[in-house]
Design an enzyme around this catalytic site. Structure first.
Site, PDB file in Angstrom:
ATOM      1  N   GLY A 142      -1.152   8.806  -1.529  1.00 27.09           N
ATOM      2  CA  GLY A 142      -1.024  10.022  -2.280  1.00 27.09           C
ATOM      3  C   GLY A 142       0.351  10.809  -2.122  1.00 27.09           C
TER       4      GLY A 142
ATOM      5  N   LYS B  13       0.998  -1.174   0.080  1.00 26.15           N
ATOM      6  CA  LYS B  13       0.097   0.084   0.107  1.00 26.15           C
ATOM      7  C   LYS B  13       0.864   1.210   0.045  1.00 26.15           C
ATOM      8  CE  LYS B  13      -2.484   3.546   1.795  1.00 26.15           C
ATOM      9  NZ  LYS B  13      -2.199   4.760   2.259  1.00 26.15           N
TER      10      LYS B  13
ATOM     11  N   GLY C  13      -4.711  11.098  -1.330  1.00 23.77           N
ATOM     12  CA  GLY C  13      -4.895  11.987  -0.608  1.00 23.77           C
ATOM     13  C   GLY C  13      -4.633  13.580  -0.950  1.00 23.77           C
TER      14      GLY C  13
ATOM     15  N   LYS D 287      -2.400   4.121   9.821  1.00 26.98           N
ATOM     16  CA  LYS D 287      -1.398   3.238   9.373  1.00 26.98           C
ATOM     17  C   LYS D 287      -1.197   2.145  10.470  1.00 26.98           C
ATOM     18  CE  LYS D 287       1.558   5.046   6.797  1.00 26.98           C
ATOM     19  NZ  LYS D 287       0.863   4.758   5.348  1.00 26.98           N
TER      20      LYS D 287
ATOM     21  N   ASP E 222      -5.115   2.712   4.516  1.00 22.56           N
ATOM     22  CA  ASP E 222      -4.353   1.668   5.132  1.00 22.56           C
ATOM     23  C   ASP E 222      -5.384   0.716   5.645  1.00 22.56           C
ATOM     24  OD1 ASP E 222      -2.167   3.324   4.859  1.00 22.56           O
ATOM     25  OD2 ASP E 222      -2.620   4.617   6.368  1.00 22.56           O
TER      26      ASP E 222
END
Length: 268
Positions: free
Chosen positions: A10, A7, A42, A219, A161
């Site tokens: 942005g 993952k 984001g 996260k 996340d």
């Protein structure tokens, strides 16, 4: 073969080097690991919201999402960003297939407990792992945007996340967060130092003393939740360090490894 959910958000999306995408393809072609990509976006969402004069704010690292904001979130994540990631993997010589959590009800969601504050922010209640496995069996790297679908067709903005953790839980996969920093950093003797390994209780303490803050909070919370529910291992790795992803999958000591307390104590 082992699954690994990778993952990135942005904040690193626009800057990740071509070599990183080549490493993802190398991983896929190795036959040892099967990568599944989950991405955020984001800053690009914020940029478009500002251009359209739509107010945006965050609570504990999560974006407050009205219906208007949700339309823009979906347009950016499932449209522009998703296809950009697919293109970059293809440019690196790989095969990628982009989907959103809405497609095929890949991410079934419900509103979070804080929905009165956060609006249409969701949590994942079910992952259509058969759809992901179907894409994999066709020889593609799945690239998933974290927009979920709930009752009555309501869409939800899901933190990337959180979505990555849910997918990793469903597949029993390792989870690797790609960042622009070496891992979780703490101050030691006046210098910033990377933690090679951190336990659940230490993470909670670092959140309480605000060493971990903002976007890092969801996260590490997603990491801990995943470890409790079937994820073998979670790592935070700097995607700008050469070969960092390949080093991580080869067991070399890079980034920060997040583990449960009992695992941490056994390793000591």
């Amino acid at each position: 073969m082992k699954y690994i959910v990778i993952k990135w958000g942005g904040s690193v999306l626009e800057k990740l080097p071509k070599t990183f995408y080549k490493d993802v393809v190398t991983l896929h072609q190795s036959g040892e690991w099967i990568p599944i990509i989950v991405h955020g976006g984001g800053p690009l969402i914020t940029e478009l919201l500002q251009k359209l004069n739509v107010e945006t704010k965050f609570v504990n690292g999560l974006r407050v999402t009205s219906q208007q904001v949700l339309d823009i979130v979906e347009m950016v994540l499932s449209g522009a960003v998703n296809k950009q990631v697919v293109r970059k993997i293809m440019e690196a010589g790989g095969n990628a297939f982009g989907v959103s959590g809405v497609d095929g009800s890949l991410l079934k969601a419900r509103p979070t407990e804080a929905s009165e504050t956060l609006g249409y922010v969701g949590e994942v209640v079910e992952v259509n792992h058969l759809l992901i496995e179907g894409i994999i069996n066709q020889g593609y790297i799945p690239v998933i945007s974290p927009v979920g679908i709930g009752e009555g067709g309501q869409r939800y903005n899901i933190n990337g996340d959180v979505a990555a953790s849910a997918i990793a839980k469903a597949l029993g996969a390792n989870l690797c967060f790609i960042s622009d920093i070496p891992g979780i950093m703490v101050e030691k003797d006046g210098k910033k130092t990377k933690l090679a390994k951190v336990s659940k209780s230490e993470v909670e303490e670092l959140i309480n003393n605000q060493t971990i803050w903002g976007g890092m909070i969801p996260k590490v919370k997603a990491a801990i939740d995943g470890l409790v529910h079937n994820i073998p291992e979670v790592g935070i790795v700097n995607g700008f360090e050469e070969n960092s992803l390949l080093d991580y999958t080869n067991g070399i000591d890079v980034g920060t490894k997040i583990v449960l307390d009992e695992v941490f104590s056994n390793d000591k």
